[in-house]
Write a protein that holds these residues in place. Structure first.
Motif, PDB file in Angstrom:
ATOM      1  N   SER A 198       7.828 -13.391  13.412  1.00  0.00           N
ATOM      2  CA  SER A 198       8.520 -12.995  12.186  1.00  0.00           C
ATOM      3  C   SER A 198       8.940 -11.535  12.268  1.00  0.00           C
ATOM      4  CB  SER A 198       7.636 -13.231  10.956  1.00  0.00           C
ATOM      5  OG  SER A 198       6.478 -12.425  11.011  1.00  0.00           O
ATOM      6  N   ARG A 199       9.970 -11.183  11.551  1.00  0.00           N
ATOM      7  CA  ARG A 199      10.494  -9.819  11.550  1.00  0.00           C
ATOM      8  C   ARG A 199      10.652  -9.342  10.116  1.00  0.00           C
ATOM      9  NH1 ARG A 199      11.936  -6.812  16.095  1.00  0.00           N
ATOM     10  NH2 ARG A 199      13.320  -5.899  14.571  1.00  0.00           N
ATOM     11  N   PRO A 200       9.570  -9.012   9.437  1.00  0.00           N
ATOM     12  CA  PRO A 200       9.700  -8.515   8.071  1.00  0.00           C
ATOM     13  C   PRO A 200      10.426  -7.174   8.052  1.00  0.00           C
ATOM     14  CG  PRO A 200       7.462  -8.227   8.849  1.00  0.00           C
ATOM     15  CD  PRO A 200       8.198  -8.989   9.918  1.00  0.00           C
ATOM     16  N   HIS A 201      10.896  -6.797   6.870  1.00  0.00           N
ATOM     17  CA  HIS A 201      11.598  -5.516   6.766  1.00  0.00           C
ATOM     18  C   HIS A 201      11.316  -4.856   5.426  1.00  0.00           C
ATOM     19  CE1 HIS A 201      14.264  -8.564   5.058  1.00  0.00           C
ATOM     20  NE2 HIS A 201      14.671  -7.618   4.242  1.00  0.00           N
ATOM     21  N   GLY A 202      11.416  -3.544   5.438  1.00  0.00           N
ATOM     22  CA  GLY A 202      11.217  -2.758   4.228  1.00  0.00           C
ATOM     23  C   GLY A 202      10.009  -1.848   4.331  1.00  0.00           C
ATOM     24  N   ALA A 203       9.710  -1.256   3.201  1.00  0.00           N
ATOM     25  CA  ALA A 203       8.584  -0.333   3.130  1.00  0.00           C
ATOM     26  C   ALA A 203       7.262  -1.094   3.179  1.00  0.00           C
ATOM     27  CB  ALA A 203       8.660   0.487   1.849  1.00  0.00           C
ATOM     28  N   VAL A 204       6.310  -0.518   3.886  1.00  0.00           N
ATOM     29  CA  VAL A 204       4.966  -1.084   3.990  1.00  0.00           C
ATOM     30  C   VAL A 204       4.048  -0.265   3.101  1.00  0.00           C
ATOM     31  CG1 VAL A 204       3.027  -1.516   5.562  1.00  0.00           C
ATOM     32  CG2 VAL A 204       5.389  -1.882   6.340  1.00  0.00           C
ATOM     33  N   THR A 205       3.190  -0.951   2.360  1.00  0.00           N
ATOM     34  CA  THR A 205       2.222  -0.267   1.509  1.00  0.00           C
ATOM     35  C   THR A 205       0.810  -0.713   1.877  1.00  0.00           C
ATOM     36  OG1 THR A 205       2.492  -1.950  -0.214  1.00  0.00           O
ATOM     37  CG2 THR A 205       3.779   0.068  -0.452  1.00  0.00           C
ATOM     38  N   TYR A 206      -0.072   0.255   1.898  1.00  0.00           N
ATOM     39  CA  TYR A 206      -1.482  -0.007   2.154  1.00  0.00           C
ATOM     40  C   TYR A 206      -2.213  -0.095   0.815  1.00  0.00           C
ATOM     41  CZ  TYR A 206      -0.972   1.112   7.131  1.00  0.00           C
ATOM     42  OH  TYR A 206      -0.620   1.105   8.457  1.00  0.00           O
ATOM     43  N   SER A 207      -3.425  -0.607   0.840  1.00  0.00           N
ATOM     44  CA  SER A 207      -4.277  -0.680  -0.338  1.00  0.00           C
ATOM     45  C   SER A 207      -4.471   0.702  -0.962  1.00  0.00           C
ATOM     46  CB  SER A 207      -5.652  -1.231   0.062  1.00  0.00           C
ATOM     47  OG  SER A 207      -6.595  -1.069  -0.968  1.00  0.00           O
ATOM     48  N   VAL A 208      -4.687   0.717  -2.269  1.00  0.00           N
ATOM     49  CA  VAL A 208      -5.007   1.987  -2.933  1.00  0.00           C
ATOM     50  C   VAL A 208      -6.323   2.555  -2.410  1.00  0.00           C
ATOM     51  CG1 VAL A 208      -3.706   1.433  -5.023  1.00  0.00           C
ATOM     52  CG2 VAL A 208      -6.141   0.899  -4.912  1.00  0.00           C
ATOM     53  N   ALA A 209      -7.094   1.749  -1.704  1.00  0.00           N
ATOM     54  CA  ALA A 209      -8.334   2.237  -1.088  1.00  0.00           C
ATOM     55  C   ALA A 209      -8.060   3.387  -0.124  1.00  0.00           C
ATOM     56  CB  ALA A 209      -9.050   1.100  -0.362  1.00  0.00           C
ATOM     57  N   PHE A 210      -6.840   3.454   0.417  1.00  0.00           N
ATOM     58  CA  PHE A 210      -6.506   4.522   1.348  1.00  0.00           C
ATOM     59  C   PHE A 210      -6.324   5.862   0.642  1.00  0.00           C
ATOM     60  CE2 PHE A 210      -6.108   1.006   4.133  1.00  0.00           C
ATOM     61  CZ  PHE A 210      -6.342   1.515   5.392  1.00  0.00           C
TER      62      PHE A 210
END
Length: 173
Positions: free
Chosen positions: A153-165
């Motif tokens: 698969s080739r997703p696209h866009g901004a990646v977000t991590y958990s607020v835990a970070f």
């Protein structure tokens, strides 16, 4: 060299993991000082998808964490790698690489779509991570944000991590 074993985290491991991460990142060039707090917060939020340890003669000498990430296009089954911690006296001996390889293999076996990492391209390329212009992590130099697809698969866009970070304080068990 004494052999070590790789295993999943158990309920008694968080204090040893916290200590290891703190020792591993103390004085590290790109460390924020919150790495142990991030792992504690992921665990507390139920978002520590995969937590693997390297253990040698009863001592935790390495740890790797994987947690879910969000992708703007709605792709699911993608995870973030990190933090990775290795005891200072075991760094450079392949412990971190073994943990990363084992974790990626488990994610593949579980049917994950892929994994992202923010780190040194010279290091993470050996595991198959590469820059993907279609994925971005705001605030990070593009060359340090890499992806590895498991299912093509080739997703696209901004990646977000958990607020835990965003954790700044250690959550105690």
């Amino acid at each position: 060299m004494i052999a070590y074993a790789l295993r999943s985290e158990t309920p008694v491991d968080p204090p040893a993991i916290r200590l290891l991460i703190t020792e591993a990142f103390t004085g590290a060039e790109h460390a924020s000082g919150t790495e142990a707090a991030i792992v504690d917060a992921l665990r507390a939020r139920g978002e520590l998808t995969l937590s693997l340890l390297a253990e040698q003669e009863g001592r935790v000498i390495g740890h790797v964490a994987f947690s879910p990430v969000g992708i703007a296009d709605g792709a699911s089954g993608w995870y973030g790698l990190g933090p990775v911690a290795v005891a200072p006296d075991r760094q450079g001996a392949g412990v971190g690489a073994a943990l990363i390889e084992a974790g990626l293999a488990r994610l593949r076996q579980a049917g994950a779509g892929g994994c992202v990492v923010l780190g040194d391209p010279g290091y993470y390329a050996r595991f198959g991570f590469a820059n993907d212009a279609d994925l971005r992590y705001e605030g990070a130099p593009a060359e340090y944000f890499m992806a590895l697809t498991f299912d093509g698969s080739r997703p696209h866009g901004a990646v977000t991590y958990s607020v835990a970070f965003e954790a700044t304080e250690t959550a105690r068990d």
